[in-house]
Design a protein around this motif. Structure first.
Motif, PDB file in Angstrom:
ATOM      1  N   ASN A  56      27.392  34.650  32.031  1.00 43.53           N
ATOM      2  CA  ASN A  56      26.676  33.689  32.949  1.00 43.53           C
ATOM      3  C   ASN A  56      27.555  33.239  34.328  1.00 43.53           C
ATOM      4  O   ASN A  56      28.221  32.452  33.996  1.00 43.53           O
ATOM      5  N   TYR A  57      27.203  33.996  35.400  1.00 43.22           N
ATOM      6  CA  TYR A  57      28.070  34.019  36.453  1.00 43.22           C
ATOM      7  C   TYR A  57      28.032  32.496  37.014  1.00 43.22           C
ATOM      8  O   TYR A  57      29.049  31.859  37.455  1.00 43.22           O
ATOM      9  N   ASP A  58      26.805  31.881  37.137  1.00 41.87           N
ATOM     10  CA  ASP A  58      26.660  30.572  37.642  1.00 41.87           C
ATOM     11  C   ASP A  58      27.388  29.470  36.869  1.00 41.87           C
ATOM     12  O   ASP A  58      28.221  28.435  37.301  1.00 41.87           O
ATOM     13  N   LEU A  59      27.465  29.611  35.535  1.00 43.39           N
ATOM     14  CA  LEU A  59      28.302  28.833  34.621  1.00 43.39           C
ATOM     15  C   LEU A  59      29.763  28.891  34.949  1.00 43.39           C
ATOM     16  O   LEU A  59      30.392  27.947  34.924  1.00 43.39           O
ATOM     17  N   ILE A 180      37.458  45.403  39.669  1.00 42.21           N
ATOM     18  CA  ILE A 180      37.728  44.345  40.380  1.00 42.21           C
ATOM     19  C   ILE A 180      37.476  42.949  39.561  1.00 42.21           C
ATOM     20  O   ILE A 180      36.216  42.760  39.331  1.00 42.21           O
ATOM     21  N   THR A 181      38.402  42.165  39.269  1.00 40.25           N
ATOM     22  CA  THR A 181      37.929  41.147  38.235  1.00 40.25           C
ATOM     23  C   THR A 181      37.340  40.057  39.408  1.00 40.25           C
ATOM     24  O   THR A 181      37.949  39.720  40.272  1.00 40.25           O
ATOM     25  N   ASN A 182      36.361  39.215  38.735  1.00 48.54           N
ATOM     26  CA  ASN A 182      35.793  38.401  39.472  1.00 48.54           C
ATOM     27  C   ASN A 182      34.778  38.646  40.586  1.00 48.54           C
ATOM     28  O   ASN A 182      34.179  38.125  41.571  1.00 48.54           O
ATOM     29  N   ALA A 183      34.588  40.122  40.737  1.00 45.34           N
ATOM     30  CA  ALA A 183      33.968  40.710  41.916  1.00 45.34           C
ATOM     31  C   ALA A 183      32.506  40.181  41.960  1.00 45.34           C
ATOM     32  O   ALA A 183      31.971  39.840  43.286  1.00 45.34           O
ATOM     33  N   ALA A 184      31.884  40.032  40.939  1.00 47.82           N
ATOM     34  CA  ALA A 184      30.367  39.435  41.030  1.00 47.82           C
ATOM     35  C   ALA A 184      30.144  38.329  41.848  1.00 47.82           C
ATOM     36  O   ALA A 184      29.249  37.970  42.445  1.00 47.82           O
ATOM     37  N   PHE A 185      31.331  37.168  41.768  1.00 45.02           N
ATOM     38  CA  PHE A 185      30.788  35.942  42.556  1.00 45.02           C
ATOM     39  C   PHE A 185      32.384  35.647  43.291  1.00 45.02           C
ATOM     40  O   PHE A 185      32.192  34.515  43.764  1.00 45.02           O
ATOM     41  N   ALA A 186      33.168  36.625  43.358  1.00 43.22           N
ATOM     42  CA  ALA A 186      34.159  36.070  44.559  1.00 43.22           C
ATOM     43  C   ALA A 186      33.699  35.922  45.880  1.00 43.22           C
ATOM     44  O   ALA A 186      32.685  36.666  46.260  1.00 43.22           O
ATOM     45  N   ASP A 187      34.350  35.061  46.683  1.00 37.89           N
ATOM     46  CA  ASP A 187      33.943  35.141  48.010  1.00 37.89           C
ATOM     47  C   ASP A 187      35.184  35.451  48.900  1.00 37.89           C
ATOM     48  O   ASP A 187      34.706  36.122  50.000  1.00 37.89           O
ATOM     49  N   ILE A 188      36.365  35.631  48.486  1.00 39.66           N
ATOM     50  CA  ILE A 188      37.441  36.208  49.311  1.00 39.66           C
ATOM     51  C   ILE A 188      38.131  37.443  48.443  1.00 39.66           C
ATOM     52  O   ILE A 188      38.192  37.438  47.219  1.00 39.66           O
TER      53      ILE A 188
END
Length: 590
Positions: A56-59, A180-188
């Protein structure tokens, strides 16, 4: 900690227990930081465990922001950029505690470690002001992008390119980054690419830049609640001011950030190891077979004792290393123009120790998770029980941050390079040892507490010098191709660092609390030193057999036999005593 130790010097020098940081030295403030982290995980993360594991990305993003509000993402960010600027022991405590959060802990680790630290250590003042405050607070999430479909361990074989635009204002990046870890929701994204196809360099890329896209989620064996996707770059125009440090310096950033990543990974493995002991000991008390709890059976008790011993050793290693890194980085002025150079030098100082922690930590957790499943029996194979997830999640740690095979080559390789540069008198000590061994007579009697163990650690260091000296003489520049010998040398160094870390911690505990109060720590140290010594002797024998033959081999084995002389201890009784305490407490005990 007094004077700064030279990285790798532990293998040739005696170390005083007063000079090492141990988990028993934590300040009240450090303990409070650890407690705050634990409370956040217990209150916010564990109740949402199932939703996090279902990706759950948003969570996850929401919880990362909550962690940021508590300061749990900003330990390594200097205060002038809205961070806490804590020491490495404190940030290590946070990393260790977050391991209980499973996949969410990995999301945090990738963000605060390899995602944010490149900017902390190598960013310009403008880059730090722009990016660090939102990263420290969790308003922005970071990811680290080094691996490619065709280059994993061979990081410098990357094919992603960066070409300077005609007007000199942008670099045009093209390529794909993998896993890439965090890729789905990373900003940087911290991205590595070759300028003009040759100069390995680092860039700060924002998700909103045109041409940046994210591939599909990988379906993984474990760490299922963390995002792992490809990053795809198609003619991405990156402003020249987003170049991190200098063109061609990317390898220095990559390798030094990996060093810190390896160390933080070991801290995570430590936390997960303690969690495993808690689960396994509680289940052993609860599960009844043949009308009695399985914790009453000798072989189950033996497993719990061995799990606790290895966790104690890893605990001692991790915080010893945190203290070393603190001593190396305490004088860096992150506002200065040479902060990047100073950071690279300071981190590289203990690269070897970081690799040792990574290998020992990941293999310790694998051992504990495996034994934890075994204690659970058939239920350990059912995903309703957390031990099943711990078993799956642990496996990636031997691959993350450079495989354990790569790290085993790096450990002696780094040591020998230091010796060649004159930073360590390694070969001089090896030469001196050869002369000493001609008339060497082993010590036969030991009276003081842990006196034999202290002697064995000294002899283990001599074994390393003996094998290492022969290897360098025999192979010279070709030694780097003798991977089996290098691996044996690495394993000897790992065992020495592990045994010595436990020994120094226990000596410090005895000095503070007296023998009676730390009987458990004494027993764990005795067992580990004796068992690791057997391992070291076996590695030395195998190495000699690979390098020598005939009369020379017999002569060298005769010398080794003298160095390896010891009086065995009753490990059966000692392990029973340790198991009793673990079973009673239902958790990791010192």
């Amino acid at each position: 900690m007094d004077e700064k130790k030279v990285g790798g010097s532990f293998i040739i020098d005696d170390v005083d227990y007063d000079s090492v940081v141990t988990p028993d030295d934590f300040t009240q403030e450090q303990r409070m930081i650890a407690e705050t982290t634990k409370d956040f995980i217990d209150g916010e993360i564990l109740p949402q465990d199932e939703a996090i594991e279902s990706l759950n990305y948003d969570l996850t993003v929401n919880l990362l922001q909550k962690a940021g509000e508590l300061g749990l993402l900003s330990a390594d960010v200097p205060e002038q950029y809205e961070g806490l600027g804590l020491d490495k022991v404190s940030s290590t405590l946070i990393s260790e505690r977050f391991s209980k959060a499973s996949s969410f802990g990995l999301s945090v680790g990738a963000h605060v470690g390899i995602g944010t630290l490149p900017i902390v250590y190598f960013g310009t003042e403008e880059q730090k002001k722009k990016y660090l405050p939102p990263l420290a607070s969790g308003r922005k999430i970071a990811a680290y992008c080094l691996t490619e479909p065709s280059s994993g361990s061979d990081a410098l074989g990357a094919k992603t390119t960066a070409t300077l635009s005609e007007d000199g204002k942008h670099y045009i990046l093209n390529g794909t980054k993998q896993f890439i870890t965090n890729a789905a929701f990373a900003d940087i994204f911290i991205v590595y690419a070759k300028v003009n196809g040759t100069d390995f360099s680092t860039f700060i890329i924002e998700r909103t830049m045109e041409g940046v896209s994210i591939g599909p989620e990988e379906k993984k064996m474990g760490i299922k609640g963390s995002s792992t996707c490809p990053l795809i770059l198609e003619d991405v125009k990156v402003p020249t001011e987003n170049l991190l440090w200098e063109v061609g310096k990317g390898h220095l950033i990559a390798f030094n950030i990996l060093n810190i990543g390896r160390f933080k990974l070991a801290a995570g493995c430590l936390g997960a190891s303690k969690d495993t002991i808690e689960l396994a000991s509680a289940y052993a008390n609860e599960r009844v077979q043949f009308k009695q709890p399985i914790s009453s059976f000798a072989l189950v008790r033996k497993k719990l004792a061995e799990m606790n011993i290895r966790a104690y050793v890893l605990d001692s290693m991790v915080y010893r290393t945190a203290g070393l890194i603190d001593s190396s980085m305490k004088d860096i002025d992150f506002n200065s123009s040479d902060a990047g150079v100073a950071s690279a030098k300071a981190i590289a100082e203990y690269a070897l120790e970081c690799s040792i922690n990574k290998v020992f930590g990941s293999e310790t957790l694998d051992f504990l998770a495996d034994e934890g499943v075994q204690i659970h029996g058939g239920y350990g194979f059912i995903n309703e029980y957390k031990i099943e997830r711990l078993y799956r999640d642990s496996r990636i740690n031997r691959i993350f941050e450079g495989t354990n095979e790569i790290n085993r080559l790096l450990i002696p390789g780094t040591l020998f390079k230091r010796a060649m540069k004159g930073d360590l008198p390694l070969m001089q000590k090896a030469q001196k040892l050869q002369e000493e061994l001609l008339t060497f007579i082993p010590q036969r009697t030991f009276e003081g507490l842990l006196e034999q163990e202290q002697y064995m650690i000294k002899m283990a260091k001599k074994m390393f010098l003996m094998i290492g000296g022969i290897a360098v003489q025999k192979y010279q520049e070709e030694l780097e191709t003798e991977q089996e010998i290098l691996s044996h040398l690495a394993d000897i160094m790992i065992q020495v660092y592990a045994a010595e870390s436990a020994f120094l911690r226990t000596k410090k505990l005895i000095a503070k609390q007296g023998e009676e109060k730390v009987a458990n720590a004494i027993a764990m140290t005795q067992i580990f030193v004796h068992e690791s010594f057997e391992t070291i002797e076996s590695l030395a024998k195998d190495s000699l057999a690979a390098m020598e033959s005939g009369d020379m081999l017999k002569a060298q084995l005769s010398v080794l036999k003298k160095l390896a002389r010891r009086t065995p201890i009753n490990t059966v009784v000692l392990k029973r005593q340790i198991a009793e305490r673990v079973i009673s407490a239902e958790k990791y005990v010192v």
